[in-house]
Design an enzyme around this catalytic site. Structure first.
Site, mmCIF file in Angstrom:
data_model
loop_
_atom_site.group_PDB
_atom_site.id
_atom_site.type_symbol
_atom_site.label_atom_id
_atom_site.label_comp_id
_atom_site.label_asym_id
_atom_site.label_seq_id
_atom_site.Cartn_x
_atom_site.Cartn_y
_atom_site.Cartn_z
ATOM 1 C CD GLU A 76 128.447 89.591 10.002
ATOM 2 O OE1 GLU A 76 129.099 88.968 10.853
ATOM 3 O OE2 GLU A 76 127.554 90.415 10.309
ATOM 4 N NE ARG A 136 129.588 86.568 12.372
ATOM 5 C CZ ARG A 136 128.357 86.344 12.804
ATOM 6 N NH1 ARG A 136 128.040 85.198 13.330
ATOM 7 N NH2 ARG A 136 127.426 87.274 12.692
ATOM 8 C CG ASP A 195 128.018 98.516 15.420
ATOM 9 O OD1 ASP A 195 128.506 98.552 14.280
ATOM 10 O OD2 ASP A 195 127.282 97.579 15.812
ATOM 11 C CD GLU A 223 126.160 93.561 20.691
ATOM 12 O OE1 GLU A 223 125.163 93.018 21.214
ATOM 13 O OE2 GLU A 223 126.635 93.170 19.604
HETATM 14 C C1 DMJ Z 1 128.791 90.445 16.220
HETATM 15 O O1 DMJ Z 1 128.941 89.741 15.048
HETATM 16 C C2 DMJ Z 1 129.744 91.591 16.315
HETATM 17 O O2 DMJ Z 1 129.808 92.012 17.628
HETATM 18 C C3 DMJ Z 1 129.364 92.736 15.437
HETATM 19 O O3 DMJ Z 1 130.225 93.839 15.596
HETATM 20 C C4 DMJ Z 1 127.962 93.168 15.728
HETATM 21 N N1 DMJ Z 1 127.036 92.115 15.829
HETATM 22 C C5 DMJ Z 1 127.345 90.837 16.359
HETATM 23 C C6 DMJ Z 1 126.857 90.533 17.744
HETATM 24 O O4 DMJ Z 1 125.723 91.125 18.136
#
Ligand code: DMJ
Length: 624
Positions: A248, A252, A381, A515
């Site tokens: 994270e 971010r 993912d 998404e």
């Molecule tokens: C985000 O922090 C990023 O897209 C991550 O890859 C998956 N989840 C969240 C948004 O849903």
């Protein structure tokens, strides 16, 4: 340079000397006269015998590079008039430059002048610390070049212009609420009007600010961008005894800082990104080099999530560092970042993959897979996303990433992708060979990913992959359309007589995730089919109607309820991703164009690293 430093020195007014009160005797006068005339002779002689004084002075005050160079090579002694002319010309030029600089400075915004003064101050501090004086000094200077398409133009069509302006207004509302009620906190609670933090960031502060920097820039909210920059300069601190999620913080914070650097050219973002990257490096201290999920930024001690199967690291976490770490190496000159992520690649390549699939759990010490759970949604993912984007970001030179991506996609298609009896294509989850007919909101990013990769697909697959992407986009749109509030649930199922509907209470929430809109954005860019813009607009209306509250936007607990029950959190990815993708959906394609930029998984744009200096996309000879 601040204008004040250009002002000439002003001489202090000389105090009047008191006149002699007593008269001298004749002999005393004679001695005084002798001393005085000796002094005059000496001074006069100096004019002829001492070296050219203008040159000495120039060395002290003007620091002219010409004079310095000559002094070093010993050619300064020649006092010909040509040399004097040169020096005078140099002085004149220096003055002119100084005047132009002063004029320029006066035309700048006060905030810009403030930033420049801060930069100067930092430079002085760095110079005074010397070559070993702290982290920032180890960073080589880099020549900043803004990649193409960092800013965009208004769309010509009035309806699209209006929609784009609306999205900007949403960002202003959302940012305004955060600024007013939660400034400096990680996120905003828009109902209770206070700050909020999840344990993902430990004691780090300001996730929302760092996550939103590039969106502010892209939407031309420059005053807010400057304020956010000043906060980063003064308050963003990583020297904390706190445990964070490596993934994270990377997507971010590191991603947000890197994008802010590439868009604005402000070096503070590069330095902060590298500093944070260095603090994340101890996470890789495992027997295989597969990093821990959690890391204490001060002690460098790492561990994995206690709930992860067999003490494993998570595919979507350790597999989602590549883009940022490649840029960290580029911007710092330190190859270690790139080596760490290339090693992850090597470990994965060597492992046996069940049916060509990558299980979500991998033990970082034994190098063995944990539970055989495969998903293109949560836990898996962005690993797939980063394989494709690593290839694109490398100017299509990273053939290994390319092969791994298309091979993985093939295995996903064979084993996970299914069509419902109602004709909806979905991506199921795989648990030890058994399919769970559920698709997460997170999985919906895959429509965009497959569309982005379709162009380079091997064989004759391009058309097929575009169709697949379009089908996934349609399914995800249906997951929104089949709810009462017209916003999608966290997960939806294709079993028990339902299609694209959440059946479990704990899967009915919507937390402002991006998404589905992300996929609409890519589909629009690659097809220009207006339905994608219309679908995006439907989402805007639903967000306005059900998520907008006085202080910002809130998630919803049940999208099938007749009225929204707010969860009181404005996630930082709402500004980083959801609003950014909406804005780009209603923008021209040359704003952050796909052949020059890739978006990290938090929608932070990173430029393609060109193989040569022409900045022209490399022609992929192996593409179909
Ligand atoms: C985000 O922090 C990023 O897209 C991550 O890859 C998956 N989840 C969240 C948004 O849903």
């Amino acid at each position: 340079m601040p204008a004040a430093t250009l002002l000439p020195f002003t001489a202090a007014p000389s105090r009047k000397s008191a006149g002699p009160t007593s008269s001298f005797r004749l002999t005393e006068r004679f001695i005084l006269l002798l001393v005085f005339s000796a002094f005059i002779t000496l001074c006069f002689g100096a004019i002829f015998f001492l070296p050219d004084s203008s040159k000495l002075l120039s060395g002290v005050f003007f620091h002219s590079s010409a004079v310095e160079t000559n002094t070093r090579t010993g050619t300064v002694s020649g006092s010909g008039s040509a040399n004097d002319e040169k020096i005078l010309a140099k002085i004149r030029k220096d003055h002119e430059d100084a005047l132009t600089e002063a004029k320029d400075t006066l035309q700048k915004r006060p905030e810009e002048i403030k930033q420049e003064i801060l930069k100067e101050k930092e430079k002085v501090l760095r110079d005074s610390l010397g070559p070993d004086g702290g982290d920032v000094d180890r960073l080589p200077p880099v020549e900043y070049q803004r990649p193409p398409g960092a800013t965009g133009q208004e769309p010509p069509d009035p309806r699209t212009r209006e929609r784009r302006a609306k999205v900007k207004e949403m960002m202003q509302h959302s940012w305004g609420g955060y600024k007013r009620y939660a400034w400096g906190a990680n996120e905003l609670r828009p109902i209770s009007k206070q700050g909020h933090s999840s344990n993902l960031f430990g004691g780090l502060k300001g996730a929302n600010i760092v996550d939103a920097l590039d969106t502010l820039y892209i939407m031309e909210m420059y005053e807010d961008f400057d304020e956010a920059t000043a906060w980063v300069e003064k308050n963003l601190d990583f020297s904390l005894n706190t445990e964070v999620s490596v993934f994270e913080v990377n997507i971010r914070f590191v991603g947000g800082l890197l994008s802010a650097y590439y868009l604005s050219g402000k070096d503070v973002f590069r330095r902060k990104a590298v500093e944070l990257g260095e603090r994340l490096l101890p996470a890789f201290k495992t027997s295989t080099g597969i990093p821990w999920a959690l890391l204490n930024l001060k002690s460098g001690i790492g561990r994995n999530w206690p709930w992860a199967s067999g003490g494993s690291s998570i595919l979507a976490e350790y597999g989602t560092l590549h883009l940022e770490f490649m840029h960290l190496s580029k911007l710092s000159g330190n190859p270690e970042f790139a080596q760490k992520v290339m090693n992850i690649r090597k470990v994965l390549e060597r492992l046996d993959k069940p049916h060509g699939l990558y299980p979500n759990y991998l033990n970082p010490n034994s190098g063995q897979w944990g539970q055989h759970h495969v998903s293109v949604g949560g836990l898996g993912d962005s690993f797939y996303e980063y394989l494709l984007k690593a290839w694109i970001m490398s100017d299509k030179t990273d053939e290994e990433a390319k092969k791994m991506y298309y091979d993985a996609l093939q295995a996903i298609e064979t084993n996970l992708i299914r069509k419902s009896s109602g004709g909806l294509t979905y991506i199921a989850e795989w648990k030890g060979g058994l399919l769970e007919h559920k698709m997460g909101h997170l999985t919906c990013f895959a429509g965009g990913m497959i569309a982005l990769g379709a162009d380079g697909a091997p064989g004759d697959q391009t058309g097929h992959q575009m169709e697949l992407a379009a089908e996934i986009a349609r399914t995800c749109h249906e997951s929104y359309a089949r709810t009462t509030l017209k916003l999608g649930p966290e997960a939806f199922r294709f079993d028990g007589g339902v299609e694209a509907i959440a059946t479990r209470q704990n899967e009915k929430y919507f937390i402002l995730r991006p998404e589905v809109i992300e996929t609409f954005m890519y589909m629009w860019r690659f097809t220009h089919d207006p339905k994608y813009r219309d679908w995006g607009w439907e989402a805007v209306q639903a967000l306005e109607q059900h998520c907008r509250v006085e202080a910002g936007y809130s998630g919803i607990r049940d999208v099938y309820a007749t009225s929204p029950n707010h969860d009181d959190v404005q996630q930082s990815f709402y500004q980083a991703e959801t609003l950014k993708y909406l804005y780009l959906l209603f923008s021209e394609d040359d704003h952050l164009p796909s052949d020059h930029w890739v978006f990290n998984t938090e929608a932070h744009p990173l430029p393609v690293i060109r193989r040569d200096s022409t900045d022209q996309p490399h022609k992929d000879k192996t593409a179909a």
